[in-house]
Structure formats: structure tokens, C-alpha cells
Design a protein around this motif. Structure first.
Motif, short mmCIF file in Angstrom:
data_model
loop_
_atom_site.label_atom_id
_atom_site.label_comp_id
_atom_site.label_asym_id
_atom_site.label_seq_id
_atom_site.Cartn_x
_atom_site.Cartn_y
_atom_site.Cartn_z
N VAL A 127 -39.70 -19.64 105.83
CA VAL A 127 -40.94 -20.06 106.49
C VAL A 127 -40.79 -19.75 107.97
O VAL A 127 -39.80 -20.15 108.59
N ASN A 128 -41.76 -19.06 108.53
CA ASN A 128 -41.69 -18.70 109.96
C ASN A 128 -40.37 -18.03 110.32
O ASN A 128 -39.80 -18.30 111.38
N ASP A 178 -42.68 -15.00 106.04
CA ASP A 178 -42.78 -16.04 105.02
C ASP A 178 -42.66 -15.39 103.65
O ASP A 178 -43.57 -14.68 103.22
N LYS A 229 -37.46 -18.47 109.13
CA LYS A 229 -36.23 -19.26 108.94
C LYS A 229 -36.11 -19.75 107.50
O LYS A 229 -37.11 -20.12 106.88
N LEU A 230 -34.89 -19.79 106.99
CA LEU A 230 -34.66 -20.28 105.63
C LEU A 230 -34.98 -21.77 105.56
O LEU A 230 -34.60 -22.53 106.44
N LEU A 231 -35.71 -22.16 104.52
CA LEU A 231 -36.11 -23.56 104.39
C LEU A 231 -34.96 -24.40 103.80
O LEU A 231 -34.39 -24.05 102.77
N HIS A 232 -34.65 -25.48 104.47
CA HIS A 232 -33.71 -26.47 103.95
C HIS A 232 -34.43 -27.78 103.67
O HIS A 232 -34.44 -28.26 102.57
N GLY A 233 -35.04 -28.38 104.71
CA GLY A 233 -35.69 -29.67 104.53
C GLY A 233 -34.67 -30.75 104.22
O GLY A 233 -33.56 -30.76 104.76
#
Lengths: 288, 288
Positions: free
Chosen positions: B139-140, B123, B142-146
Motif C-alpha cells: 500500500v503506497n 499498490d 510499502k509492504l502492509l504489516h498492520g
């Protein structure tokens, strides 16, 4: 299969027994006094209820890092007697079943994501505005922990010049919780929030702070849904005001199908204040 | 196996050919003019280089949602000619290989997480402070996209009363980018940042804004490492000032082993400004 759910708050502990469909069979509430008193009541309640796991959605800060020596502890809480208390270890030892564990607000978000308005949404946030302000975050379908866990209420948002009040947060002079929690409203206006329902200026300022915070969460976390719960959010007149501030402060910068329909994007909690205990039930189902 | 990497910026396009160990065999830079001109140069560069995939770390906003009809497009950018340009589709069609795609700042973070100071960190966040301000989030692992992708530079942080300047952001009067990007420094003090290196008041105010933003990211994203890159961050005197502001603004609220050692928690980018192109290379390796 039945599961035990604990929504552990600083004032009260909600305990319930539920099944794998989220149906509750029984429920009890105990006051949060000292760990030895309160935990004894909880253990006695669950004993002989034939539960196969327990989930705890807990006030914090808590240690969620499974590789840590203090995993499952309530850590530096100001709640007397509870700091450095091994709540997961104690419940696991006494009841002999797996225990799932997360923050109270991550629990509420999990409840909404499992049974409520965030069902099927991979990236969502849940904000509670009440005695304190906190938030849970889900990214890619998983609750965010990171280094510790989010502390959304302590984001600095800047006090408005027109605001005659003072931050009630002992740590920060302009954080969201300090400026917009229930105690902050009461300290600024001299009355409890629910006695101020008809005073427009109260809710205009409150919406200014909440809307600003939500824009910032949108910039940081890019959620697909923003859910608002907690006592202050029972003032339903806040929602249109918050959406208006969100729109002004975003000013068209983030422009997606979701943000173009704020009535569906910024929503009240949908589970009649059962989101926390339902999340705790899901934590029990997921426990290993 | 060789891969193509493109760091696509609003001013220039860095293109490189690298291997699976992150070693570059060749590199070229093309100016960003119109899509038809610029993309032709890029395609010609990669043709006959026997690459098995391409990664693009791209200026934005971009559409990262694989289920969207406009996946792989640069969307509402102010960069003329590039809005609604299908960069992924065009490169894939012309070169006939898989294309990995993410934002420029997620690319830089991926570079640091693969080859640099965030290796093994699950993170982390990467902030660039330069012509603009933006950030990537992991996060965890992996790249955050949302919903879209983070837009960390547009968080509202409140203008200081002592600040005689004005936000340079056309959307927001007190966002981080508006108050602390390179053009903001230049507009406030009348000179480019690198000509102001000896002026203490410049860097005190700059650190105030950056430190405040970092505390807020910590509250929202709970990263285990905060990496700062971009032109303004070449002013190394900023780092101790930023850590000091972070400490003051956090005021002991978040207290972990990591935040107790800010020299290791808030760090400069570690890859000599190659973090972006290295991230693009990793995007190529991960492409499918």
C-alpha cells in the motif's frame, strides 16, 4: 484559524465551521437535491465565514487520484444528477480556498483517528452499517486509496442457508451490503431495524454476517482496531454477538494481544455520530 | 556490495548471494529440518562470502513489529521445532550484519515490485496458490504489516453447493486456503493438481474460488495489480477462467481503466519463481 467541513451524503449535506482543535462554531444541514441547488446553499453558507480551507468527506464512488483528470469528481453514483460532478473543483472555484477530499467512510475513520477511539492507532478500519455498508481503511497512518478506494461493503461473504431473505444489492447476490444493510434487514423481516430490537433471531443473523465480514477484513487488512458506526450499529446488543461470531470464525488462527481482547478490538464509533464531520474538518486542515 | 538472501520455507531454505542490481552470484538449497541443523547450514554458507546484509523472506506467522520483544521470531507455526524461534536474532548474531525481515509472500511481492511486473506500481498484491494460500500486500509503496501481517488465504469465501470436497484447513471450514490450495484439490479429486490438467471441472471450480477471492481483495485493498504465483498457478489455463469469474462476481461494480483490462490487471508472477529470493535480496538492501 477556522475551517469549513462538509459531510456530503446522498440524503443530506452537513456543513460546519470549526477551529484547529476540532471545536465547532456553527453547523447547518441542507437536503441533497440537485448539484446546482445544493451546492449553491453550501457556498452561500460558507461565504463570509472567513474559512481558510474546506474538507469534504463525500458519498461515492469518488475519484481520489490527484493525477487524474477527474480528481475530485463524484463518478458513477446512482444518485441522479450527481454522477460525474466535479464537487472539489466547484467548491474550490466558488470559495477560493484549498479543498481536502476523501470518501465519507475514510472521513469517519479520520475523525476517529484524530479525535476518537483510534487516536494514535496507525492501522484501523471504520465500517458503517446503515442504509448501505461501507468502510474506511488506514494503513501506516494514511487513508488507503489504491486503485480507487476500498468498497468494503461489496465483499462476497456467502448467504447462510437458513436466511430466507434476498440480497438487496443490485450488483451482488451475496455481498455484505446486500445481506446486512438496513434495507436488507427490513426486506427480510418486514420491518425497519429499530422496530425489531427485541427479536433475537434478527440480531443473531445480522451478527453472523457482520462477524464474518470482520474476520475477513482482519485477514486482508490486519487492522489494530475495528470501529463500527452507522444506524444499524445503534443496536448495542449487536456488539457482544459480533465479538462471539468473530471469535468462532477466526477460531484462534489470528492470535495477538489485540485479538485476545475483543472488547477493545471491535468497538462502537466514539464520537456521537460526529466522526464524519470531524473527519471532514481534519481533511480541511490537511488540505493543500 | 554483495548481499545475502534467504527464502525460508517450511520444506526448504533457498539461500543466495546477490549484488545491488539483483544479479545472483551463487545459490544453495538446504532442507528445513530443525532450527539448529538448518540454521547451521545457512550460517556456514554465508560465512566468508563478504556480504554486507541479509534479507529473510520467511514462512510464518512471524512477528514484524520492531517494537515487540519477539520481533524477528517465527511465532505460532505448526512446523515442529520452529515455533517461537528467533530467526532474525540468530542470523544477526552469527553473521554480524543487519538483517531485513518480512513474510515469504511480502517478499515475493517485493521481488515483483522491484524487478518484475509490479515495478513502479504503488499498490499491489501477490497471491500464492500452492501447498498453502497466502498473500503479500503493498500500500503506497510499502509492504502492509498492520497488527500482524495479512493472512489472505484464511478469508472465508463460502463453499459452493456443488463442491463435494471438504475444507483442508484445520481452522476454517470455508476459507480460501481450505477450499482451493493444492492439498484441497488433491483431497477433492483424488489426484495431485498437475495430474488433473485436462479435467475442465477441476479448473472451473478452482477458478470460481480464486476469482471470488480476488474480487474480495479488490473490494478490501483496491490494488492496482494482482499477481498470482505458486505451484497451482503453473496451470496456465486457470488465468482466463479466473478473469471470467472476476468479471462476473464484480459485475461492473468496480469500474476503472485497470479493471476494464483484466489481462493486465490479473497476471501471473513474472520472475520464474525467483520472486521470493529476489524479494529477500531487496530486504537485505533495505536492512538497517
Amino acid at each position: 484559524m477556522n475551517y469549513g467541513a462538509i459531510e456530503a451524503g446522498g440524503t443530506k449535506m452537513v456543513c460546519a465551521v470549526g477551529d484547529e482543535n476540532g471545536k465547532f462554531l456553527d453547523r447547518a444541514i441542507f437536503p441533497t437535491t440537485t448539484p446546482s441547488e445544493t451546492i449553491k446553499l453550501i457556498i452561500d453558507y460558507f461565504k463570509n465565514k472567513d474559512i481558510s480551507a474546506v474538507g469534504i468527506a463525500c458519498f461515492g464512488p469518488v475519484d481520489l487520484d490527484k493525477s487524474s483528470k477527474t480528481y475530485g469528481y463524484i463518478t458513477s453514483t446512482p444518485k441522479r444528477g450527481w454522477e460525474n460532478f466535479d464537487i472539489v473543483g466547484t467548491v474550490k472555484r466558488e470559495l477560493g480556498v484549498p479543498v481536502g477530499f476523501d470518501t465519507d467512510v475514510n472521513g469517519s475513520l479520520l475523525g476517529e483517528a484524530t479525535y476518537g477511539c483510534a487516536k494514535g492507532v496507525s492501522d484501523a478500519i471504520y465500517i458503517t452499517v446503515g442504509t448501505g455498508i461501507g468502510g474506511g481503511v488506514m494503513v501506516n497512518g494514511k487513508l488507503l486509496h489504491g486503485m480507487l478506494h476500498p468498497e468494503l461493503g461489496h465483499m462476497r461473504i456467502g448467504k447462510r442457508d437458513s436466511d430466507q431473505g434476498k440480497s438487496v444489492c443490485p450488483f451482488h447476490d451475496d455481498c455484505f451490503e446486500g445481506l446486512a444493510s438496513g434495507p436488507s434487514i427490513e426486506s427480510r423481516w418486514g420491518k425497519k431495524a429499530d422496530l425489531l430490537a427485541d427479536d433475537e433471531s434478527v440480531w443473531k443473523l445480522e451478527a453472523e454476517y457482520i462477524g464474518t465480514a470482520l474476520v475477513n477484513y482482519c485477514m486482508c487488512l490486519s487492522p489494530k482496531k475495528i470501529i463500527l458506526g452507522g444506524g444499524v450499529m445503534h443496536q448495542k446488543q449487536l456488539f457482544p454477538l459480533i465479538r462471539k461470531v468473530f471469535k468462532e470464525k477466526n477460531n484462534g488462527y489470528i492470535s495477538t494481544e489485540l485479538t485476545r481482547n475483543l472488547d477493545e478490538y471491535i468497538v462502537p464509533a466514539s464520537l456521537n455520530d460526529d466522526q464524519g464531520i470531524l473527519g471532514a474538518l481534519k481533511l480541511a486542515m490537511d488540505a493543500d
